[in-house]
Design a protein around this motif. Sequence first.
Motif, PDB file in Angstrom:
ATOM      1  N   GLN A 202      14.544  11.337  72.320  1.00  0.00           N
ATOM      2  CA  GLN A 202      14.486  10.395  71.211  1.00  0.00           C
ATOM      3  C   GLN A 202      13.517   9.277  71.573  1.00  0.00           C
TER       4      GLN A 202
ATOM      5  N   THR B  95      23.211  19.210  68.785  1.00  0.00           N
ATOM      6  CA  THR B  95      23.523  18.302  69.896  1.00  0.00           C
ATOM      7  C   THR B  95      22.745  17.024  69.647  1.00  0.00           C
TER       8      THR B  95
ATOM      9  N   LEU C 212      21.819  13.177  79.479  1.00  0.00           N
ATOM     10  CA  LEU C 212      20.490  12.578  79.518  1.00  0.00           C
ATOM     11  C   LEU C 212      20.495  11.333  80.388  1.00  0.00           C
TER      12      LEU C 212
ATOM     13  N   PHE D 258      26.380   4.907  68.874  1.00  0.00           N
ATOM     14  CA  PHE D 258      25.830   5.721  67.791  1.00  0.00           C
ATOM     15  C   PHE D 258      26.369   5.225  66.451  1.00  0.00           C
TER      16      PHE D 258
ATOM     17  N   TYR E 235      21.413   3.076  66.325  1.00  0.00           N
ATOM     18  CA  TYR E 235      22.391   2.702  67.335  1.00  0.00           C
ATOM     19  C   TYR E 235      22.527   1.181  67.311  1.00  0.00           C
TER      20      TYR E 235
ATOM     21  N   TYR F 159      24.980  11.371  70.891  1.00  0.00           N
ATOM     22  CA  TYR F 159      25.077  11.008  72.293  1.00  0.00           C
ATOM     23  C   TYR F 159      25.932   9.763  72.480  1.00  0.00           C
TER      24      TYR F 159
ATOM     25  N   THR G   5      16.583  16.669  70.107  1.00  0.00           N
ATOM     26  CA  THR G   5      17.373  15.443  69.981  1.00  0.00           C
ATOM     27  C   THR G   5      17.592  14.767  71.324  1.00  0.00           C
ATOM     28  N   ASP G   6      17.263  15.478  72.420  1.00  0.00           N
ATOM     29  CA  ASP G   6      17.379  14.818  73.719  1.00  0.00           C
ATOM     30  C   ASP G   6      16.241  13.822  73.912  1.00  0.00           C
TER      31      ASP G   6
ATOM     32  N   TYR H  59      25.741  18.410  77.413  1.00  0.00           N
ATOM     33  CA  TYR H  59      24.323  18.045  77.584  1.00  0.00           C
ATOM     34  C   TYR H  59      24.269  16.581  77.961  1.00  0.00           C
TER      35      TYR H  59
END
Lengths: 114, 115
Positions: free
Chosen positions: A103, B100, B34, A45, A35, B103, A100-101, B32
């Motif tokens: 990280q 997914t 975060l 990203f 990123y 982000y 992947t949530d 989704y």
Amino acid sequence: GAGVSQSPSNKVTEKGKDVELRCDPISGHTALYWYRQSLGQGLEFLIYFQGNSAPDKSGLPSDRFSAERTGGSVSTLTIQRTQQEDSAVYLCASSLVGRTDTQYFGPGTRLTVL
Amino acid sequence: DQQVKQNSPSLSVQEGRISILNCDYTNSMFDYFLWYKKYPAEGPTFLISISSIKDKNEDGRFTVFLNKSAKHLSLHIVPSQPGDSAVYFCAASRTTTSGTYKYIFGTGTRLKVLA
């Protein structure tokens, strides 16, 4: 255990020069992300590597940017012919496949292009 | 065109009180979400997540609320502690056949909890 490491922590370069930024992900993490965060902006990203699959390069802003991941571990982000607008903090993250949530981010490389 | 917006760049709250951080998104395909927290000179760390099939997720002092019709999510911290002082980023993603992972992050809200 060791977290994600990035080097160098700071890089000052002259416009037109090439730079290489390095990321060492957490051992066992097959997913790796790059990123960048420009001043006053959110994390943008750039690229996503997952195992041996072809990377998702859709976030790379121009063809001056490229990244590779050797042996499924270390990754380098290369910026050719740097421009002043490339100045930003470049963050690398890694995660377990399917998570992947969650990280895990490195501390970033602050790139300044004069 | 920012798809994820955090309109409050900063927020100050007294210790012990509730902190409410807000986030709006424009893409109805996001499914989704975060929240990450970032201390100075460190990378962001994962805090809490929520799927679009839920409207609330709680983890200790942290609760995330999702209002899909308003395309709005919020993070509640109760009670707030001085150690919560950090920059908070919300992020959203759309699940594709590849997963997914892509982000979109907001610009962050700097929370300061006053002792």
